[in-house]
Structures are given as structure tokens and as C-alpha cells.
Design an enzyme around this catalytic site. Structure first.
Site, short mmCIF file in Angstrom:
data_model
loop_
_atom_site.label_atom_id
_atom_site.label_comp_id
_atom_site.label_asym_id
_atom_site.label_seq_id
_atom_site.Cartn_x
_atom_site.Cartn_y
_atom_site.Cartn_z
N ASP A 83 8.07 -7.49 6.85
CA ASP A 83 7.81 -6.07 7.04
C ASP A 83 8.84 -5.32 7.72
O ASP A 83 9.55 -4.27 7.23
CB ASP A 83 6.52 -5.53 7.61
CG ASP A 83 6.39 -6.53 8.94
OD1 ASP A 83 6.95 -7.51 9.17
OD2 ASP A 83 5.29 -6.24 9.65
N ASP A 124 14.58 -6.33 -5.39
CA ASP A 124 14.58 -5.06 -5.96
C ASP A 124 15.06 -3.87 -5.21
O ASP A 124 15.74 -3.01 -5.51
CB ASP A 124 13.31 -4.82 -6.62
CG ASP A 124 12.90 -5.10 -7.97
OD1 ASP A 124 13.97 -5.98 -8.72
OD2 ASP A 124 12.03 -4.91 -8.65
N TYR A 154 2.53 -16.94 -6.67
CA TYR A 154 2.49 -16.66 -8.20
C TYR A 154 1.87 -17.92 -8.96
O TYR A 154 1.72 -17.87 -10.11
CB TYR A 154 3.88 -16.44 -8.70
CG TYR A 154 4.26 -14.89 -8.11
CD1 TYR A 154 3.38 -14.10 -7.50
CD2 TYR A 154 5.61 -14.59 -8.32
CE1 TYR A 154 3.93 -12.94 -6.79
CE2 TYR A 154 6.19 -13.36 -7.96
CZ TYR A 154 5.11 -12.61 -7.10
OH TYR A 154 5.75 -11.16 -6.55
N ASP A 201 10.96 -11.19 -4.60
CA ASP A 201 10.51 -10.44 -5.61
C ASP A 201 10.91 -8.82 -5.57
O ASP A 201 11.17 -8.22 -5.88
CB ASP A 201 9.25 -10.62 -6.32
CG ASP A 201 8.98 -10.16 -7.63
OD1 ASP A 201 9.89 -9.51 -8.23
OD2 ASP A 201 7.56 -10.00 -8.04
#
Ligand code: NAD
Length: 357
Positions: free
Chosen positions: A224, A252, A141, A248
Site C-alpha cells: 500500500d 501498470d 493467480y 501486476d
């Protein structure tokens, strides 16, 4: 102990849930003989209305001078038309940057009484208690080069760069190992070391830092596989250590295992002052109705006690009070179930307060 706490309620439900958390912290202070000094300041839309900017200098100065910051939420439809640089949400980026918060801690815990709120089967999620530790200021980012460039053939090329230095990995790994010491003493480091050089370095540094934490069990998992295991067998995880992008996404995913956004706290920590806030936003659809769930914010206050002040006993007392209140059948509307006792924001705060002792 003596501690200065900056209270930034912000917008929407932030103004209803933060006072409930402050109420609980005051009670903890009295019971355990700590002096907590609370100072409130404006942030977000409320600050725009009063001072024209989402993060006034006074607010930032207060945060920097405090020992910890308790934040509600910012934003709402009223400010949506503003330029991005003036939106309430800019305050979040600004304060995180100014406080040098490089680690984000997000627990995902399933409360026995709320298992049915999850979309996953009871036998999969029963008893999960995961902490995602996410690196917050590095990685793809922020890495350079970045941007979109024109190619001679008229096409474009989009570039982002995943980059980590030894020191950036070292400090986030330490946060994860320290957090594991407060928990079940297991760290699973997430990477993609089979493909990415930055992950290869990540893994090497994590192994190096682990030498200082022989009491903690360390394992490594490819991202993964981590995404898959989180829905297959999430109970295997205690602390998940992640870079910015993997954290990130996985935080979630882990949050949704629990099924209710109004229950999830978070902590962002760095060099000095930590910031503690619920993961949800200002919920304008329910603001001002005394129906928001204050538990995420109250649990964030518990994280403050544990991670900012090392008051683990006091933090556990809050967590126990939350569990007891749920066991007694108290529910806000978002977590209601048949036969439950539906209460408002303030009543939920009061019930948790009563169950503290
Ligand atoms: P949101 O998290 O505010 O709300 C999403 C849904 O969850 C809504 O239906 C809301 O009613 C519900 N909800 C959220 N918190 C709840 C609680 N404590 N109790 C019960 N129900 C709750 O997300 P959104 O609707 O996408 O965003 C609303 C505003 O908040 C926007 O302006 C957004 O930019 C801002 N936002 C702020 C933060 C922050 O301050 N950290 C985070 C996310 C979004």
C-alpha cells in the site's frame, strides 16, 4: 557472439514495429561483430489464419531452440468472436508457460523530452528510471484451492490462494538482485508482511538471498505504501521486486508515470530462453498506417541484448540512440509535441539507426 533469435511479429502493429527492431539489432551485430541469426514464425491471429491455432508447434519449437524471442503483439477484431481457447492471446500464455518464464521485467523510464506526456507534475517524475521485477508463474493467480463453491444457504464462496515456496521466491529475488547490478544497485522488495504469512516467507527468503549480493542495497516496503510512494516520490526507487499480483498492479502504475504506452519495453526471463516484447498490444486502430511508435519494441531489443546476451554496452548504445533521436525532435504521432518533427514508424526506426553510431 553467435545468437539465434526467433522473430514473432504477430498481428496489427506488431508487423510494423518488429522489423524496425530487427533493423537495429542487425546494425548492432555488424558494428560490434556479433552474428545474430533471425528466424521468423507465425503467432496469434496470423497463425490462426494459416494453421488454425494461435501457437503452432513449429513456432514453439523454434522459440525453444532459439537463444531469445522477439515478439510484437497479437490479437485484433478479426479473431474476437473465437472461443477463448483459440484466441490469439492464448499464444502468449502458451509460449510463456512453455518457456518457463517466471520473471517479468518492466522498466518505466521518463525521457526528458517527453515529461509533459505524463499526467504527473514535472518535478515528481523528472529523472525516474524504475524497473519492476514481477514474479510471473506463482502466487494468487495460480495457487490452490481456487474456485467458486456453493454454500448450504444458497450463497456462493469465491476462493483464491496466495502461495509461494522458498524456491519460487529465491529465483525471482536473484533476478532482481542481478538486474540491480546492471543499474543503481538498489532493490526494494514489496510485500504485505504485516498481514500475510506468504509475505512473511517472501521477506525472509529475500533477506537470505541478499546475503549473496552485499553490493546491493535492500529495503522492504508494504504494497500500500509502495502504491503511494510511486506517485509521491517515484525517484526513490530503482528495482521494485514484487510477487505476481502486486507486480501486476504496480507495473501498470509505474508505466503510467511515463505517460506513453508506445515507449515501454518488457522482458520475461526464466530458465533458458527469454522473451522480449513491448507492453502494448496490436493497436488495431492504427495498424497498417505506418504511425505506430516502434520505440517500445526497439527498447525491448536492447533489453534482449542486456538480459539474454549480457551485451550491456550494445544495449546502452541503443538506449543512447533513442534518447538522441528524441532530443533531435523526432516524434511519432502518439508522443507528438509542439514544434516536433512527426515521423512514421519506419522513419523513426531509420532515425534511431542513424543515431546508433
Ligand atoms: P493496445 O495496447 O493495442 O492499444 C491501446 C492504445 O494504445 C490504442 O489507442 C493504440 O493505438 C495505442 N498504442 C498501442 N501501441 C502503440 C504504439 N506502438 N504506438 C502508438 N500507439 C500505440 O491495447 P488494446 O487496444 O486494448 O488491444 C488491442 C489488441 O491487442 C487486442 O486484441 C488485445 O487483446 C491485444 N493485446 C495484445 C497484447 C500482447 O500481444 N502482448 C497486449 C495487450 C493487448
Amino acid at each position: 557472439m553467435n545468437a539465434k533469435i526467433a522473430v514473432l511479429a504477430g498481428d496489427g502493429v506488431g508487423r510494423e514495429i518488429v522489423p524496425e527492431a530487427v533493423k537495429i539489432l542487425k546494425a548492432i551485430g555488424e558494428t560490434y561483430h556479433h552474428s545474430f541469426h533471425f528466424t521468423s514464425a507465425d503467432i496469434g491471429g496470423q497463425a490462426i489464419d494459416k494453421a488454425g491455432v494461435p501457437l503452432p508447434n513449429d513456432t514453439l519449437a523454434l522459440a525453444k531452440q532459439s537463444d531469445a524471442v522477439l515478439l510484437g503483439a497479437v490479437g485484433g477484431p478479426k479473431w474476437e468472436g473465437l472461443d477463448y481457447s483459440l484466441r490469439p492471446e492464448r499464444a502468449l500464455l502458451g509460449i510463456r508457460e512453455a518457456l518457463g518464464l517466471y520473471a517479468n521485467l518492466r522498466p518505466a523510464k521518463v525521457y526528458a523530452n517527453l515529461i509533459d506526456a505524463s499526467t504527473l507534475k514535472r518535478e515528481v517524475i523528472e529523472g525516474i528510471d524504475i524497473l519492476v521485477v514481477r514474479e510471473l508463474t506463482g502466487g494468487i493467480y495460480f495457487g490452490k484451492p481456487k474456485g467458486i463453491e456453493q454454500l448450504p444457504n444458497g450463497d456462493e464462496r469465491g476462493v483464491n490462494t496466495e502461495v509461494y515456496t522458498t524456491e519460487e521466491v529465491r529465483r525471482i529475488a536473484k533476478v532482481a538482485f542481478e538486474a540491480a547490478r546492471k543499474r543503481r544497485k538498489k532493490v526494494t522488495s514489496v510485500d504485505k508482511a504485516n498481514v500475510l504469512e506468504s509475505s512473511e516467507l517472501w521477506r525472509k527468503v529475500v533477506i537470505e538471498v541478499h546475503k549473496d549480493y552485499p553490493d546491493i542495497e535492500l529495503s522492504h516496503i508494504y504494497v500500500d505504501n509502495a502504491a503511494m510512494q510511486l506517485v509521491r516520490n517515484p525517484r526513490q526507487f530503482d528495482v521494485l521486486l514484487c510477487n505476481n499480483m502486486f507486480g501486476d498492479i504496480l507495473s501498470d502504475e509505474a508505466a503510467m508515470l511515463t505517460g506513453s504506452i508506445g515507449m515501454l519495453p518488457s522482458a520475461s526471463v526464466g530458465a533458458k530462453v527469454g522473451l522480449f516484447e513491448p507492453i502494448h498490444g496490436s493497436a488495431p486502430d492504427i495498424a497498417g498506417k505506418n504511425i505506430a511508435n516502434p520505440i517500445a519494441t526497439i527498447a525491448s531489443a536492447a533489453m534482449m541484448l542486456s538480459y539474454a546476451f549480457q551485451l550491456d554496452k550494445e544495449a546502452e548504445a541503443i538506449d543512447r540512440a533513442i534518447v538522441k533521436t528524441l532530443d533531435l525532435g523526432y516524434r511519432t504521432k502518439d508522443i507528438q509535441s509542439p514544434g516536433a518533427r512527426i515521423v512514421g514508424t519506419a522513419e523513426m526506426g531509420d532515425a534511431i539507426l542513424r543515431n546508433l553510431t
